[in-house]
Structure formats: C-alpha cells, structure tokens
Design a protein around this motif. Structure first.
Motif, PDB file in Angstrom:
ATOM      1  N   SER A  70       1.676   2.912   2.557  1.00  0.00           N
ATOM      2  CA  SER A  70       1.319   3.761   3.688  1.00  0.00           C
ATOM      3  C   SER A  70       2.464   3.814   4.690  1.00  0.00           C
ATOM      4  CB  SER A  70       0.061   3.240   4.375  1.00  0.00           C
ATOM      5  OG  SER A  70       0.356   2.055   5.102  1.00  0.00           O
ATOM      6  N   LYS A  71       2.401   4.788   5.565  1.00  0.00           N
ATOM      7  CA  LYS A  71       3.429   4.947   6.609  1.00  0.00           C
ATOM      8  C   LYS A  71       3.489   3.702   7.486  1.00  0.00           C
ATOM      9  CE  LYS A  71       6.119   7.256   9.574  1.00  0.00           C
ATOM     10  NZ  LYS A  71       7.289   6.448   9.860  1.00  0.00           N
ATOM     11  N   LYS A  72       2.337   3.153   7.864  1.00  0.00           N
ATOM     12  CA  LYS A  72       2.321   1.949   8.702  1.00  0.00           C
ATOM     13  C   LYS A  72       2.944   0.766   7.974  1.00  0.00           C
ATOM     14  CE  LYS A  72      -1.584   3.233  11.561  1.00  0.00           C
ATOM     15  NZ  LYS A  72      -2.940   2.916  11.977  1.00  0.00           N
ATOM     16  N   THR A  73       2.653   0.640   6.700  1.00  0.00           N
ATOM     17  CA  THR A  73       3.227  -0.447   5.914  1.00  0.00           C
ATOM     18  C   THR A  73       4.741  -0.303   5.831  1.00  0.00           C
ATOM     19  OG1 THR A  73       1.200  -0.651   4.606  1.00  0.00           O
ATOM     20  CG2 THR A  73       3.204  -1.568   3.654  1.00  0.00           C
ATOM     21  N   GLU A  74       5.190   0.910   5.589  1.00  0.00           N
ATOM     22  CA  GLU A  74       6.632   1.172   5.534  1.00  0.00           C
ATOM     23  C   GLU A  74       7.296   0.868   6.873  1.00  0.00           C
ATOM     24  OE1 GLU A  74       8.579   1.952   2.965  1.00  0.00           O
ATOM     25  OE2 GLU A  74       6.896   1.975   1.585  1.00  0.00           O
TER      26      GLU A  74
ATOM     27  N   SER B 105       0.800  -1.218   0.000  1.00  0.00           N
ATOM     28  CA  SER B 105       0.000   0.000   0.000  1.00  0.00           C
ATOM     29  C   SER B 105       0.835   1.272   0.000  1.00  0.00           C
ATOM     30  CB  SER B 105      -0.942   0.011   1.202  1.00  0.00           C
ATOM     31  OG  SER B 105      -0.209   0.259   2.373  1.00  0.00           O
TER      32      SER B 105
ATOM     33  N   HIS C 232      -0.630  -7.701  -2.546  1.00  0.00           N
ATOM     34  CA  HIS C 232      -1.758  -7.416  -1.661  1.00  0.00           C
ATOM     35  C   HIS C 232      -2.252  -8.645  -0.903  1.00  0.00           C
ATOM     36  CE1 HIS C 232      -1.977  -3.389  -3.333  1.00  0.00           C
ATOM     37  NE2 HIS C 232      -1.872  -3.936  -4.526  1.00  0.00           N
TER      38      HIS C 232
END
Length: 70
Positions: free
Chosen positions: A5-9, A3, A46
């Motif tokens: 996103s910051k959380k994913t990173e 995704s 995903h």
C-alpha cells in the motif's frame, strides 16, 4: 513490503532515509532503529512492526531531548 500500500511504501521510504541519515547527523540509534524497521518490513512475512516503530520513535525522542538539553 508486506502489503504494497501507499502508506506501507511511505513508511519503508522513511525508515530507509532515517537508517541512512541518523548516524550522519550524530544519532546512530536512529540509524539502527530505522534499519531494524526497514529490515522487518522487507522480510515480507506480514509480521507486526509495532515494536520497531516504537523503538524508532523512542530513538528520535531521545535525540530531540539530548539536543535540547545541550
């Protein structure tokens, strides 16, 4: 990552760090689980990563348990 996103990173970064440091500190199961999570996330398909996260948590729990019983 899937995704971006910051959380994913953040999860990807932590997985990479644990992959590289677990075995250094005598916990190869943490390195293996961290690498599995990192690889799964980098596939960018995903797919759910809950299995890999659970395996990493279990490896960490076991490392803590083995370290406190010695």
């Amino acid at each position: 990552p899937a995704s971006g996103s910051k959380k994913t990173e953040d999860i990807l970064t932590l997985a990479h760090q644990l992959s590289g440091s677990g075995e250094t500190f005598g916990f190869p199961a943490i390195s293996y689980a961290g690498k599995s999570l990192e690889d799964k996330m980098r596939q960018n398909d995903h797919a759910p990563i809950s299995t890999e996260i659970k395996a990493l948590i279990l490896a960490i729990d076991r490392a803590i348990e083995s370290n406190t019983t010695n």
